[in-house]
Design a protein around this motif. Structure first.
Motif, PDB file in Angstrom:
ATOM      1  N   MET A 197      34.011  32.769  36.605  1.00 36.42           N
ATOM      2  CA  MET A 197      33.739  34.174  36.320  1.00 36.42           C
ATOM      3  C   MET A 197      32.320  34.570  36.699  1.00 36.42           C
ATOM      4  O   MET A 197      32.076  35.718  37.103  1.00 36.42           O
ATOM      5  CB  MET A 197      34.005  34.468  34.844  1.00 36.42           C
ATOM      6  CG  MET A 197      34.136  35.949  34.537  1.00 36.42           C
ATOM      7  SD  MET A 197      35.464  36.792  35.475  1.00 36.42           S
ATOM      8  CE  MET A 197      36.923  36.152  34.638  1.00 36.42           C
ATOM      9  N   GLU A 198      31.366  33.655  36.586  1.00 32.44           N
ATOM     10  CA  GLU A 198      29.997  33.979  37.004  1.00 32.44           C
ATOM     11  C   GLU A 198      29.942  34.299  38.489  1.00 32.44           C
ATOM     12  O   GLU A 198      29.230  35.210  38.915  1.00 32.44           O
ATOM     13  CB  GLU A 198      29.057  32.807  36.685  1.00 32.44           C
ATOM     14  CG  GLU A 198      28.579  32.759  35.247  1.00 32.44           C
ATOM     15  CD  GLU A 198      27.457  31.744  35.072  1.00 32.44           C
ATOM     16  OE1 GLU A 198      27.617  30.604  35.558  1.00 32.44           O
ATOM     17  OE2 GLU A 198      26.436  32.088  34.453  1.00 32.44           O
ATOM     18  N   SER A 199      30.687  33.535  39.283  1.00 33.19           N
ATOM     19  CA  SER A 199      30.741  33.804  40.728  1.00 33.19           C
ATOM     20  C   SER A 199      31.366  35.161  40.997  1.00 33.19           C
ATOM     21  O   SER A 199      30.922  35.896  41.894  1.00 33.19           O
ATOM     22  CB  SER A 199      31.545  32.710  41.437  1.00 33.19           C
ATOM     23  OG  SER A 199      30.948  31.444  41.276  1.00 33.19           O
ATOM     24  N   ALA A 200      32.391  35.502  40.226  1.00 28.78           N
ATOM     25  CA  ALA A 200      33.026  36.811  40.381  1.00 28.78           C
ATOM     26  C   ALA A 200      32.024  37.930  40.099  1.00 28.78           C
ATOM     27  O   ALA A 200      31.951  38.923  40.835  1.00 28.78           O
ATOM     28  CB  ALA A 200      34.236  36.921  39.452  1.00 28.78           C
ATOM     29  N   PHE A 209      33.727  34.679  50.261  1.00 29.08           N
ATOM     30  CA  PHE A 209      32.985  33.881  49.291  1.00 29.08           C
ATOM     31  C   PHE A 209      33.953  33.123  48.389  1.00 29.08           C
ATOM     32  O   PHE A 209      34.963  33.675  47.952  1.00 29.08           O
ATOM     33  CB  PHE A 209      32.121  34.776  48.399  1.00 29.08           C
ATOM     34  CG  PHE A 209      30.937  35.390  49.072  1.00 29.08           C
ATOM     35  CD1 PHE A 209      29.673  34.846  48.909  1.00 29.08           C
ATOM     36  CD2 PHE A 209      31.085  36.515  49.872  1.00 29.08           C
ATOM     37  CE1 PHE A 209      28.570  35.416  49.522  1.00 29.08           C
ATOM     38  CE2 PHE A 209      29.987  37.088  50.489  1.00 29.08           C
ATOM     39  CZ  PHE A 209      28.729  36.546  50.324  1.00 29.08           C
ATOM     40  N   ALA A 210      33.632  31.876  48.094  1.00 25.30           N
ATOM     41  CA  ALA A 210      34.390  31.127  47.099  1.00 25.30           C
ATOM     42  C   ALA A 210      34.069  31.682  45.716  1.00 25.30           C
ATOM     43  O   ALA A 210      32.908  31.912  45.385  1.00 25.30           O
ATOM     44  CB  ALA A 210      34.041  29.649  47.164  1.00 25.30           C
ATOM     45  N   LEU A 226      29.565  38.212  42.962  1.00 19.54           N
ATOM     46  CA  LEU A 226      30.164  38.823  44.147  1.00 19.54           C
ATOM     47  C   LEU A 226      30.318  40.334  43.971  1.00 19.54           C
ATOM     48  O   LEU A 226      30.085  41.109  44.903  1.00 19.54           O
ATOM     49  CB  LEU A 226      31.523  38.180  44.441  1.00 19.54           C
ATOM     50  CG  LEU A 226      32.196  38.610  45.754  1.00 19.54           C
ATOM     51  CD1 LEU A 226      31.295  38.337  46.953  1.00 19.54           C
ATOM     52  CD2 LEU A 226      33.538  37.901  45.931  1.00 19.54           C
ATOM     53  N   LEU A 227      30.703  40.753  42.777  1.00 19.81           N
ATOM     54  CA  LEU A 227      30.793  42.187  42.510  1.00 19.81           C
ATOM     55  C   LEU A 227      29.434  42.864  42.693  1.00 19.81           C
ATOM     56  O   LEU A 227      29.346  43.978  43.223  1.00 19.81           O
ATOM     57  CB  LEU A 227      31.298  42.415  41.082  1.00 19.81           C
ATOM     58  CG  LEU A 227      32.782  42.118  40.837  1.00 19.81           C
ATOM     59  CD1 LEU A 227      33.087  42.125  39.345  1.00 19.81           C
ATOM     60  CD2 LEU A 227      33.658  43.122  41.563  1.00 19.81           C
ATOM     61  N   LYS A 228      28.388  42.200  42.255  1.00 21.54           N
ATOM     62  CA  LYS A 228      27.036  42.743  42.417  1.00 21.54           C
ATOM     63  C   LYS A 228      26.666  42.838  43.898  1.00 21.54           C
ATOM     64  O   LYS A 228      26.102  43.849  44.344  1.00 21.54           O
ATOM     65  CB  LYS A 228      26.038  41.846  41.665  1.00 21.54           C
ATOM     66  CG  LYS A 228      24.599  42.352  41.686  1.00 21.54           C
ATOM     67  CD  LYS A 228      23.689  41.412  40.897  1.00 21.54           C
ATOM     68  CE  LYS A 228      22.235  41.878  40.960  1.00 21.54           C
ATOM     69  NZ  LYS A 228      21.331  40.954  40.229  1.00 21.54           N
ATOM     70  N   GLU A 260      27.264  28.565  50.348  1.00 17.13           N
ATOM     71  CA  GLU A 260      26.653  28.132  49.087  1.00 17.13           C
ATOM     72  C   GLU A 260      27.244  28.890  47.897  1.00 17.13           C
ATOM     73  O   GLU A 260      27.864  29.931  48.061  1.00 17.13           O
ATOM     74  CB  GLU A 260      25.132  28.370  49.102  1.00 17.13           C
ATOM     75  CG  GLU A 260      24.373  27.586  50.147  1.00 17.13           C
ATOM     76  CD  GLU A 260      24.281  28.321  51.464  1.00 17.13           C
ATOM     77  OE1 GLU A 260      24.309  29.564  51.442  1.00 17.13           O
ATOM     78  OE2 GLU A 260      24.185  27.660  52.512  1.00 17.13           O
ATOM     79  N   GLY A 261      27.010  28.348  46.701  1.00 14.85           N
ATOM     80  CA  GLY A 261      27.378  29.054  45.491  1.00 14.85           C
ATOM     81  C   GLY A 261      26.492  30.273  45.292  1.00 14.85           C
ATOM     82  O   GLY A 261      25.388  30.345  45.847  1.00 14.85           O
ATOM     83  N   ILE A 262      26.954  31.219  44.485  1.00 15.69           N
ATOM     84  CA  ILE A 262      26.208  32.474  44.354  1.00 15.69           C
ATOM     85  C   ILE A 262      25.884  32.844  42.900  1.00 15.69           C
ATOM     86  O   ILE A 262      25.359  33.925  42.637  1.00 15.69           O
ATOM     87  CB  ILE A 262      26.980  33.643  45.004  1.00 15.69           C
ATOM     88  CG1 ILE A 262      28.387  33.763  44.405  1.00 15.69           C
ATOM     89  CG2 ILE A 262      27.033  33.484  46.510  1.00 15.69           C
ATOM     90  CD1 ILE A 262      29.152  34.987  44.883  1.00 15.69           C
ATOM     91  N   THR A 263      26.159  31.961  41.957  1.00 16.16           N
ATOM     92  CA  THR A 263      25.929  32.321  40.556  1.00 16.16           C
ATOM     93  C   THR A 263      24.459  32.602  40.256  1.00 16.16           C
ATOM     94  O   THR A 263      24.147  33.419  39.378  1.00 16.16           O
ATOM     95  CB  THR A 263      26.435  31.214  39.613  1.00 16.16           C
ATOM     96  OG1 THR A 263      25.821  29.968  39.968  1.00 16.16           O
ATOM     97  CG2 THR A 263      27.944  31.069  39.717  1.00 16.16           C
TER      98      THR A 263
END
Length: 364
Positions: A72-75, A67-68, A78-80, A35-38
């Motif tokens: 930038m929100e997804s990035a 993770f896809a 993912l960093l979090k 799934e998306g992670i934003t």
């Protein structure tokens, strides 16, 4: 034919586990988040649930989680996540090198990116330079659907096979890294065809020594995908080709991990952990094998125990055929029997079965 691949380290920053891929290190198991992670940036409850699920995936046997990262929100999300878990997380990036640069600011263990699809050599150099600085590995990931136009044309004209197209594409991508004096990368060449997956990885291994991530892409739903992946992995891993694997299924990540874990276990590449043996059930059935297995499989396979568990449908397949198991459960008329090493230790009613089984399991 096989050349031992050199080692590539991923993870190890912050509290992230360090995993070394290649050389004589064990084959590692990967899966991908579905799934998306934003929304994790704003939904603290879902963020906590995601962290908890990642920890459960690790207990189940997952070594690396990808993770896809399409924006930038997804990035940022993912960093979090990478600050909150021990499992090495991988960013899967296409086209936008700025996403890779941002992910390299944090505890991301590896970046999946193709030098050929992010534009200029200057952009690739920017990613490589930062990866070198942060000690982050990169993965060249090539699928049959993403061959360069000239190679795709040669395949269409039947002048080369798709497998040859994959290998030639990988060679081009590696050449870019070579010119930048960067060798901390892993290569994957995936096809939806078992034969093409095997052929491309065998051809690559004859020539190059970069660690290989292997998998059959778009393998399909659970049953078909398990069959295809098992066929490809059995051949390649038996030839000592492949340092890390992913079973790609149109199913849950948990099922991808369980399948990969069973494959490497049966090939003798991993030992230990819980092994489940269960009968298929028939008209003699005195116990709901399917229901019990469904309820218990994930929990059992996540346990830090080196045992065999037998789940049998009746007394024919019960303590007799399951006598080598450390613990087992079966039915006998209206009762449920729990046995250890072939000897009956408990006889309970069906509604007491799970609780009684847990008590006996915990005593091991």
């Amino acid at each position: 034919m096989y050349k031992t691949p050199y080692e590539v380290a991923i993870g190890g920053k912050g509290k992230t586990r360090k995993i070394v891929i290649g050389g004589t290190n064990p084959v590692t198991i990967q899966t991908m988040w579905k799934e998306g992670i934003t929304d994790l940036l704003s939904d603290s409850k879902k963020f906590g649930e995601t962290v908890e699920r990642i920890e459960k995936l690790e207990l189940l046997g997952c070594d690396i989680l990808r993770f896809a990262v399409p924006d930038m929100e997804s990035a940022e999300a993912l960093l979090k996540l990478a600050e909150a878990v021990k499992m090495p997380l991988v960013a899967d990036i296409h086209f936008d090198y700025k996403l890779a640069l941002r992910c390299l600011d944090g505890n991301i263990a590896k970046i999946r990116i193709n030098p050929g699809n992010i534009g200029s050599i200057e952009r690739t150099k920017a990613v490589v330079d930062k990866a070198r600085q942060t000690g982050t590995a990169l993965r060249i990931g090539i699928n049959t659907g993403s061959l360069p136009r000239d190679l795709a044309d040669l395949v269409a004209e039947k002048k080369i096979s798709r497998a040859e197209g994959l290998v030639q594409t990988a060679a081009r991508e590696m050449e870019i890294f070579d010119k930048l004096d960067f060798n901390q990368f892993i290569v994957s060449m995936k096809a939806s065809s078992v034969a093409e997956t095997i052929e491309s990885n065998e051809k690559f291994a004859e020539i190059y020594n970069a660690p290989l991530h292997i998998g059959v892409t778009e393998a399909g739903p659970l049953i078909g995908g398990v069959v295809k992946s098992t066929m490809a992995f059995s051949r390649l891993l038996s030839e000592k080709i492949g340092s890390t694997i992913r079973v790609s299924l149109s199913s849950l990540p948990e099922n991808e991990i369980i399948t990969a874990k069973e494959i490497v276990r049966e090939l003798g590449l991993r030992s230990g952990g819980v092994k489940i043996v269960s009968c298929p059930r028939c008209g003699r059935n005195g116990f709901d094998v399917h229901g019990f297995t469904d309820r218990w499989q994930t929990e059992l396979l996540s346990m830090n125990k080196d045992i065999t568990v037998a789940v049998m449908g009746c007394v024919v397949n019960g303590p007799g055929e399951g006598k080598t198991a450390d613990i087992g459960i079966t039915g006998a008329g209206d009762s449920v029997i729990i046995f250890k090493h072939g000897a009956v230790v408990r006889t309970v009613s069906a509604d007491q079965a799970d609780a009684a089984f847990r008590e006996e399991l915990n005593s091991l």
